[in-house]
Structures are given as C-alpha cells and as structure tokens.
Design a protein around this motif. Structure first.
Motif, PDB file in Angstrom:
ATOM      1  N   PRO A  90      63.174  61.181  59.468  1.00 25.25           N
ATOM      2  CA  PRO A  90      62.320  60.412  58.549  1.00 25.25           C
ATOM      3  C   PRO A  90      62.175  59.075  58.405  1.00 25.25           C
ATOM      4  N   LEU A  91      63.275  58.186  58.492  1.00 29.39           N
ATOM      5  CA  LEU A  91      63.373  56.754  59.165  1.00 29.39           C
ATOM      6  C   LEU A  91      62.254  56.453  60.118  1.00 29.39           C
ATOM      7  N   LEU A  92      62.485  56.998  61.194  1.00 28.57           N
ATOM      8  CA  LEU A  92      61.386  56.624  62.494  1.00 28.57           C
ATOM      9  C   LEU A  92      60.033  57.006  61.971  1.00 28.57           C
ATOM     10  N   THR A  93      59.863  58.078  61.227  1.00 26.74           N
ATOM     11  CA  THR A  93      58.496  58.231  60.651  1.00 26.74           C
ATOM     12  C   THR A  93      57.792  57.139  59.652  1.00 26.74           C
ATOM     13  N   LEU A  94      58.745  56.961  58.575  1.00 21.80           N
ATOM     14  CA  LEU A  94      58.497  56.087  57.362  1.00 21.80           C
ATOM     15  C   LEU A  94      58.455  54.535  58.152  1.00 21.80           C
ATOM     16  N   LEU A  95      59.425  54.019  58.520  1.00 18.13           N
ATOM     17  CA  LEU A  95      59.731  52.629  58.971  1.00 18.13           C
ATOM     18  C   LEU A  95      59.135  52.260  60.106  1.00 18.13           C
ATOM     19  N   PHE A  96      59.036  53.066  61.158  1.00 16.90           N
ATOM     20  CA  PHE A  96      58.634  52.414  62.300  1.00 16.90           C
ATOM     21  C   PHE A  96      57.599  53.012  62.678  1.00 16.90           C
ATOM     22  N   GLY A  97      56.692  53.972  61.873  1.00 18.73           N
ATOM     23  CA  GLY A  97      55.402  54.511  62.110  1.00 18.73           C
ATOM     24  C   GLY A  97      55.336  55.457  63.301  1.00 18.73           C
ATOM     25  N   VAL A  98      56.307  55.955  63.888  1.00 18.43           N
ATOM     26  CA  VAL A  98      56.498  57.211  64.892  1.00 18.43           C
ATOM     27  C   VAL A  98      55.767  58.227  64.240  1.00 18.43           C
ATOM     28  N   SER A  99      55.061  59.221  65.130  1.00 15.71           N
ATOM     29  CA  SER A  99      54.372  60.148  64.769  1.00 15.71           C
ATOM     30  C   SER A  99      55.721  61.248  64.475  1.00 15.71           C
ATOM     31  N   PRO A 100      55.366  62.123  63.371  1.00 10.25           N
ATOM     32  CA  PRO A 100      56.443  63.233  63.110  1.00 10.25           C
ATOM     33  C   PRO A 100      56.839  63.877  64.202  1.00 10.25           C
ATOM     34  N   THR A 101      55.961  64.348  65.169  1.00  5.38           N
ATOM     35  CA  THR A 101      56.277  65.361  66.356  1.00  5.38           C
ATOM     36  C   THR A 101      57.254  64.403  67.144  1.00  5.38           C
ATOM     37  N   VAL A 102      56.701  63.097  67.610  1.00  5.02           N
ATOM     38  CA  VAL A 102      57.568  62.227  68.554  1.00  5.02           C
ATOM     39  C   VAL A 102      58.901  62.105  67.894  1.00  5.02           C
ATOM     40  N   ALA A 103      58.905  61.824  66.701  1.00  7.45           N
ATOM     41  CA  ALA A 103      60.246  61.409  66.179  1.00  7.45           C
ATOM     42  C   ALA A 103      61.179  62.585  66.169  1.00  7.45           C
TER      43      ALA A 103
ATOM     44  N   ARG B 170      79.316  60.757  50.201  1.00  6.27           N
ATOM     45  CA  ARG B 170      78.308  62.007  50.112  1.00  6.27           C
ATOM     46  C   ARG B 170      77.233  61.767  49.038  1.00  6.27           C
ATOM     47  N   GLY B 171      77.713  61.097  47.843  1.00  3.95           N
ATOM     48  CA  GLY B 171      76.634  61.004  46.814  1.00  3.95           C
ATOM     49  C   GLY B 171      75.453  59.916  47.414  1.00  3.95           C
ATOM     50  N   LEU B 172      76.071  58.875  47.841  1.00  7.84           N
ATOM     51  CA  LEU B 172      75.206  57.752  48.225  1.00  7.84           C
ATOM     52  C   LEU B 172      74.140  58.346  49.362  1.00  7.84           C
ATOM     53  N   LEU B 173      74.476  59.146  50.386  1.00  9.02           N
ATOM     54  CA  LEU B 173      73.806  59.810  51.403  1.00  9.02           C
ATOM     55  C   LEU B 173      72.869  60.776  50.626  1.00  9.02           C
ATOM     56  N   ALA B 174      73.212  61.530  49.770  1.00  8.93           N
ATOM     57  CA  ALA B 174      72.493  62.344  49.124  1.00  8.93           C
ATOM     58  C   ALA B 174      71.426  61.913  48.308  1.00  8.93           C
ATOM     59  N   THR B 175      71.744  60.689  47.648  1.00  4.50           N
ATOM     60  CA  THR B 175      70.730  59.989  46.923  1.00  4.50           C
ATOM     61  C   THR B 175      69.449  59.499  47.866  1.00  4.50           C
ATOM     62  N   THR B 176      69.985  58.910  48.989  1.00  2.80           N
ATOM     63  CA  THR B 176      69.300  57.941  49.982  1.00  2.80           C
ATOM     64  C   THR B 176      68.292  59.244  50.539  1.00  2.80           C
ATOM     65  N   LEU B 177      68.923  60.515  50.991  1.00  2.00           N
ATOM     66  CA  LEU B 177      68.059  61.536  51.593  1.00  2.00           C
ATOM     67  C   LEU B 177      67.165  61.986  50.487  1.00  2.00           C
ATOM     68  N   THR B 178      67.332  62.088  49.192  1.00  2.00           N
ATOM     69  CA  THR B 178      66.493  62.559  48.437  1.00  2.00           C
ATOM     70  C   THR B 178      64.995  61.532  48.206  1.00  2.00           C
ATOM     71  N   ILE B 179      65.495  60.287  48.138  1.00  2.00           N
ATOM     72  CA  ILE B 179      64.590  59.469  48.182  1.00  2.00           C
ATOM     73  C   ILE B 179      63.620  59.715  49.388  1.00  2.00           C
ATOM     74  N   VAL B 180      64.168  59.726  50.371  1.00  4.98           N
ATOM     75  CA  VAL B 180      63.253  59.707  51.854  1.00  4.98           C
ATOM     76  C   VAL B 180      62.525  60.819  51.842  1.00  4.98           C
ATOM     77  N   ALA B 181      62.995  62.245  51.135  1.00  4.64           N
ATOM     78  CA  ALA B 181      62.366  63.279  51.246  1.00  4.64           C
ATOM     79  C   ALA B 181      61.153  63.295  50.259  1.00  4.64           C
ATOM     80  N   ALA B 182      61.272  62.684  49.212  1.00  9.35           N
ATOM     81  CA  ALA B 182      60.279  62.143  48.105  1.00  9.35           C
ATOM     82  C   ALA B 182      59.233  61.428  48.599  1.00  9.35           C
ATOM     83  N   LYS B 183      59.552  60.444  49.513  1.00  8.70           N
ATOM     84  CA  LYS B 183      58.576  59.565  50.092  1.00  8.70           C
ATOM     85  C   LYS B 183      57.843  60.381  51.167  1.00  8.70           C
TER      86      LYS B 183
END
Length: 242
Positions: free
Chosen positions: A14-27, A226-239
């Motif tokens: 998701p970070l490759l997709t959101l931050l670097f503009g890589v297409s989902p398939t290529v990511a 793990r709590g920090l990672l779970a929070t980060t992943l939730t934000i990423v998924a929502a984005k």
C-alpha cells in the motif's frame, strides 16, 4: 519487519501505491518478487535451526501453489494492468490489510480460546483438508494482493496447530511462502507487472533496515509495536478505500 516480524507486504504494497504512485498491480508484483528472495533467506536460517514442519509446508503448498496459478491466469484473462482490475486489486489490498490487523490484534485471544476448548481442535483428515483449504485461500490472497503470507498465514497456523511451538509456526509460515511467492512473482513477471529497478532499491534498503529493526526490537515492548503497526495498517487500509 525487523521490529515486529510482520508488515513487509501489508505495509510495503500500500505504501508503494499511496506514496510513490506505483500502480497496484506493479506494487503487488514487485513486492512478491521481493518477498520470494527475503523469505528464501529466512527459510534457510529456520531449516538450520530445525524450526520448520515440512509436512505442514507440503499441505499448505498443495493448496497455495495451484491457487496462485489459477489467480495468475485470472489476472491475465481479465487484464491485470487495466484500470478497472487495478482498482479491484487496490480494494483487495485494503481488505488484506484489514485481515492482517485482525490477525495482529486477536491471535492471542483465538489461541487462548482454542486451548480452553480442545474438543474444537481439528484432527486427522479434517485437519489435513483444512490445511490445504487454508493454503488455497492464502495462495489466492497473496497472488492478488501480495499480502497474507505473514500475519494471516501465521494466525491460521496457530488456529489449526495450537500446540505447534512459536518458533516452528514462524519457520513453517516462512517456508511455505517461498514457493508461493516465487510462483506468484513469476506469474506477475509473465504479466509484465514487476518493476526491477524498484525491486533492487527495496532489497538494498531492506538489509540494513531489518538489521536495525531487529536490534531495536529488544528495547521496545512487542505489545506496543504490534499496537502501533495495527493502527498504521488501519489508517493505510482506510486511505486505500477512500
């Protein structure tokens, strides 16, 4: 990955997709190629330590490898690089990230429930069939989104084999993912969805990153990480969804 043991695919794709503009398939394709290399090195280490259950690895691969091939053929048929398919893959990535969050947060509770209800644990042919089915689900999920082989795979192993030692869970989870990610990566290479320069850059950064993370992990509580990672992943998924 060095800090928590998970988060490679679930964060990288998701970070490759959101931050670097890589297409989902290529990511997805690039991350699968990355994972096949790094997990192969991890499997070698676990094999030397004797922390891989090869029978379980075989059962998972019986389901995961055919599923990865079928999923790749499906992407080829529907056009993996088309905008509509890329959007579907984007939602698949978001869904996989949410599943990873659930796995991170509730794995301990699920294990405790299974230990308190041993009669619910599968045995014999039922366990064999459930392992193969789990492999097929993971094979499909990983090929489409590149996410699932880590935290989700480990959680399924804990649910199916609650008596398996933690080190063996980790080793088995990494070992079955090697042929899965390799075949899925080969499929994405066939589809033309691997960015080789990007892959080289990720590998150059991952080696020192994992080393530093592993050293820092000793000083930071796992529950906090793990709590920090779970929070980060939730934000990423929502984005990804929004």
């Amino acid at each position: 990955m060095g800090l928590t043991g998970v988060g490679g695919g679930s964060l990288m794709t998701p970070l490759l997709t959101l931050l670097f503009g890589v297409s989902p398939t290529v990511a997805v394709g690039t991350d699968l190629a990355f994972a096949s290399i790094t997990k192969a090195a991890g499997t070698f280490t676990h094999r030397l330590r004797g922390t891989v259950d090869w029978q379980v690895v075989r059962l998972l691969c019986f389901g995961a490898v055919p599923a990865a091939i079928v999923a790749t053929l499906g992407l080829k048929h529907f056009g993996a690089l088309d905008k509509e398919i890329s959007q579907i893959i984007r939602y698949s990535i978001a869904g996989s990230v949410f599943l990873t969050v659930i796995a991170l947060l509730f794995k301990a509770r699920m294990l405790a429930w299974l230990n308190a209800h041993p009669e619910k644990q599968l045995q014999g042919k039922q366990l064999t069939a459930a392992t193969i089915i789990a492999g097929a689900l993971l094979g499909t999920l990983v090929t489409i989104s590149s996410i699932g082989a880590g935290a989700i795979g480990a959680t399924l192993l804990v649910m199916l084999y609650p008596r398996m030692p933690s080190a063996q869970i980790a080793g088995t989870d990494i070992a079955y993912a090697v042929p899965l990610t390799a075949i899925a990566a080969f499929g994405h290479w066939w589809l033309g969805s691997i960015h080789w320069d990007l892959l080289g850059s990720l590998l150059l950064g991952s080696l020192p990153g994992i080393t530093l993370g592993s050293m820092a992990a000793r000083a930071v509580p796992e529950k906090f990480l793990r709590g920090l990672l779970a929070t980060t992943l939730t934000i990423v998924a929502a984005k990804l969804v929004l």
